[in-house]
Design a protein around this motif. Structure first.
Motif, short mmCIF file in Angstrom:
data_model
loop_
_atom_site.label_atom_id
_atom_site.label_comp_id
_atom_site.label_asym_id
_atom_site.label_seq_id
_atom_site.Cartn_x
_atom_site.Cartn_y
_atom_site.Cartn_z
N HIS A 102 40.30 38.19 27.75
CA HIS A 102 39.20 38.28 28.72
C HIS A 102 39.45 37.40 29.95
O HIS A 102 39.01 37.72 31.05
N ASN A 103 40.16 36.28 29.76
CA ASN A 103 40.39 35.38 30.89
C ASN A 103 41.37 35.94 31.90
O ASN A 103 41.35 35.55 33.06
N VAL A 104 42.24 36.85 31.46
CA VAL A 104 43.12 37.53 32.43
C VAL A 104 42.25 38.31 33.41
O VAL A 104 42.45 38.26 34.63
N ILE A 105 41.26 39.02 32.86
CA ILE A 105 40.37 39.83 33.70
C ILE A 105 39.51 38.93 34.59
O ILE A 105 39.31 39.24 35.77
N TRP A 106 39.05 37.83 34.04
CA TRP A 106 38.26 36.88 34.84
C TRP A 106 39.09 36.34 36.01
O TRP A 106 38.64 36.34 37.16
N GLY A 107 40.29 35.90 35.74
CA GLY A 107 41.16 35.36 36.79
C GLY A 107 41.48 36.41 37.84
O GLY A 107 41.45 36.14 39.05
N LEU A 108 41.75 37.63 37.41
CA LEU A 108 42.04 38.73 38.33
C LEU A 108 40.83 39.03 39.20
O LEU A 108 40.95 39.21 40.42
#
Length: 617
Positions: A102-108
């Motif tokens: 989920h943090n990949v999507i948040w960072g993106l």
């Protein structure tokens, strides 16, 4: 939008505290200007297969490495991107869920919005099925609010994924074109990123405007190469499992009458088992790579464990903990060959009920020797990549049963003087998959999300987001991108039931390096682990306080900053060019020629020894 996806979660107090944590960004990702320096063209480490790979990926092979630079970097030929038009980016979870995804999507999402508020991030619901069916959810701050620093893939979901057939690839392209996507970000492991490379190549061939970017997210830790030091999720899985193993070790030491056989997830590679051993110090670990290298049979492994049990009994220790990697069954030569026969019969359409009657004589004899529960599990249909259903094959129970039988025989004969052998078996798999991610995985995933935006801002296609120098603090991490095709190898021999993949370029899983420092650390301590019960409990996963900033031991003992070294080499070569110019003194020129001649000769010999070809000097 499906009502099951993207809905706010009900969070516990711990989860609420986690949701407030804001990961740090390395200096090279801060600000709204993207600075990218291009290196040399990236070639495949598999030099012998480079021709096959370049032929299969003519548009995306041989692209340069990309390094993202901090604002203060003095690099004259760096490309500075300060204009950020509105973009539409799609993101899809591929493969099995891994903590931190989920943090990949948040960072993106944060990176996209920081550079242009009108840009949109669109999530595909239900993995690649949602991509092909154009089932989407726009990612917003509200959607993200209860998924920041949390586990699972439930914000968007996933399915049994692959984008491999012509129909699937064309379906993905049709979705990207219909949704007018500037980029598609694929979050996954070796199989998913192989598919991402194929998508990027097909899109380029068809002049589709969508760029494809991969992100290394897999709990197995087997997407490792010179560009990728570790994957998102691996740290969490190992920490959660290490605590469970340590709890069992403490129980074994307290009761002093049980042997625990614990199978750990990790697919075909034994990275999880190795890291958990280094963290928790169980008495034994059977690594698949060691078994394969030594060609140990099931009887060799049984004897090895039995001899260890006997040696411990002589020290009045009638308990112990043995770790077994999930993929061990495919590393044991005779079981691997049996699986190949079974999968071959599956491929011919033979029903599960009739397979045993059509095995060759030797395979039939082995099959009949095995306990009924293992026979049933070996007959299961293979996975989508033609490998065995490793999570369903209880190798730990098979070994426990064989060891128990042998120890009871030795006890009856009087060659074993210990107490009756009692065994308990566990599979630590699903307990860790949905775990709250470690601080390291939260940071790493969030930074990779930002790197994805930098990649698409630079207009790159067919690249994997990379962060190196990970064992250092976040402010020293190096961020960049490498072509996925340069991470590919071509298998020219059969290893694993996926025999149809021979000769086809792919990002293959990395095995445990038996010459690496992590394995050396294990070997140096294996005898004391076996006999001295120096069990170590890292405790529950910490997000603050002691242990919060710890990283995988196998990451920290290796010296892996490949991207940093490539950059350092470029700097040295540039210095040589500035020092040795026409008009420089003769002795300077002679020294340079002598040094360069020696270096090139040594490197040519090293390259030829790895490829088996004669050096071209």
């Amino acid at each position: 939008m499906d009502s099951d996806y993207g809905v706010p979660r009900e969070l516990s107090e711990v989860q609420k505290k986690r949701a407030l944590y804001q990961p740090e960004l390395p200096p090279c990702l801060q600000g709204t200007t993207v600075r990218v320096e291009y290196g040399d063209a990236a070639i495949a480490a598999d030099a012998a297969g480079a021709h096959v790979i370049s032929h299969a990926f003519p548009h995306t092979y041989g692209q340069p490495l990309a390094h993202f630079l901090r604002k203060t970097a003095n690099v004259p030929d760096a490309k500075v991107i300060s204009e950020h038009p509105t973009v539409r980016v799609g993101v899809v979870f591929c493969g099995r869920q891994s903590p931190g995804g989920h943090n990949v999507i948040w960072g993106l999402h944060e990176a996209i919005k920081a550079h242009n508020l009108k840009s949109k991030l669109i999530g595909f619901l239900g993995g690649t099925d949602g991509l092909l069916a154009q089932k989407t959810l726009e990612i917003t701050d509200e959607v993200l609010s209860s998924y920041k620093n949390q586990g699972g893939y439930d914000m968007l979901g996933r399915t049994k994924d692959q984008i491999r057939t012509t129909e699937q690839v064309n379906g993905a392209m049709a979705s990207c074109q219909a949704l007018k996507l500037d980029a598609l970000v694929i979050i996954g492991g070796v199989t998913s990123n192989t598919d991402a490379a194929q998508l990027a190549e097909t899109f380029a061939e068809a002049k589709c405007a969508t760029k494809v970017v991969g992100v290394p997210v897999t709990l197995n830790g087997d997407l490792k190469n010179q560009f990728v030091e570790t994957t998102v999720g691996f740290d969490t899985i190992c920490k959660v499992n290490s605590q469970l193993i340590s709890n069992v070790c403490t129980d074994a030491l307290s009761a002093e009458k049980y042997y625990y056989f614990i199978r750990l997830m990790g697919r075909k590679a034994s990275h999880v088992a190795l890291e958990c051993t280094l963290q928790s110090h169980p008495n034994m670990v059977i690594l698949g790579e060691e078994v394969a290298a030594s060609k140990l049979t099931i009887f060799d492994i049984t004897k090895q464990i039995c001899d260890a049990v006997q040696a411990r009994a002589e020290k009045d220790k009638n308990h112990g903990v043995v770790l077994i990697p999930e993929g061990l069954v495919e590393s044991i030569p005779e079981l691997y060959a049996l699986l190949q026969e079974i999968h071959g019969l599956h491929g011919k359409g033979v029903s599960m009920e009739n397979i045993s009657s059509q095995l060759s004589p030797w395979a039939s004899a082995l099959f009949e020797f095995l306990p009924p529960f293992i026979r049933k599990q070996l007959l299961l249909h293979p996975e989508s990549d033609d490998s065995a259903q490793l999570s369903q094959i209880e190798t730990e129970k098979l070994l426990a049963q064989l060891v128990e039988t042998e120890m009871n025989r030795r006890l009856k004969e009087g060659t074993y003087k210990g107490k009756k052998f009692n065994v308990i078996c566990h599979f630590f798999g699903y307990q860790a998959r949905g775990a709250l991610p470690s601080k390291f995985d939260c940071d790493y995933a969030y930074v990779l999300g930002h790197v994805c935006y930098h990649i698409l801002a630079a207009g790159l296609n067919g690249y994997l987001a990379t962060v190196t120098n990970l064992k250092s603090p976040v402010n020293k991490w190096r961020c960049g991108a490498a072509p996925i095709s340069s991470m590919m190898t071509v298998k020219r021999w059969s290893r694993g039931p996926a025999a149809t993949q021979i000769g086809k370029p792919a990002v293959h899983m990395a095995s445990v390096d038996l010459k690496g420092k992590a394995f050396e650390l294990l070997r140096n301590n294996s005898s004391s682990f076996l006999m001295e019960d120096i069990y170590r409990n890292p405790g529950p996963l910490q997000f603050e306080g002691p242990g919060a900033d710890s990283k995988p031991i196998s990451l920290c003992v290796e010296d892996q900053d490949y991207m940093g070294r490539i950059k350092k080499l470029q700097e040295y070569l540039e210095k040589v060019k500035t020092i040795v110019k026409p008009g420089c003194p003769q002795d300077v020129l002679k020294a340079a020629l002598s040094a360069m001649s020696s270096v090139t000769e040594t490197l040519a010999i090293m390259i030829s020894s790895s490829t088996g070809q004669a050096p071209s000097l």
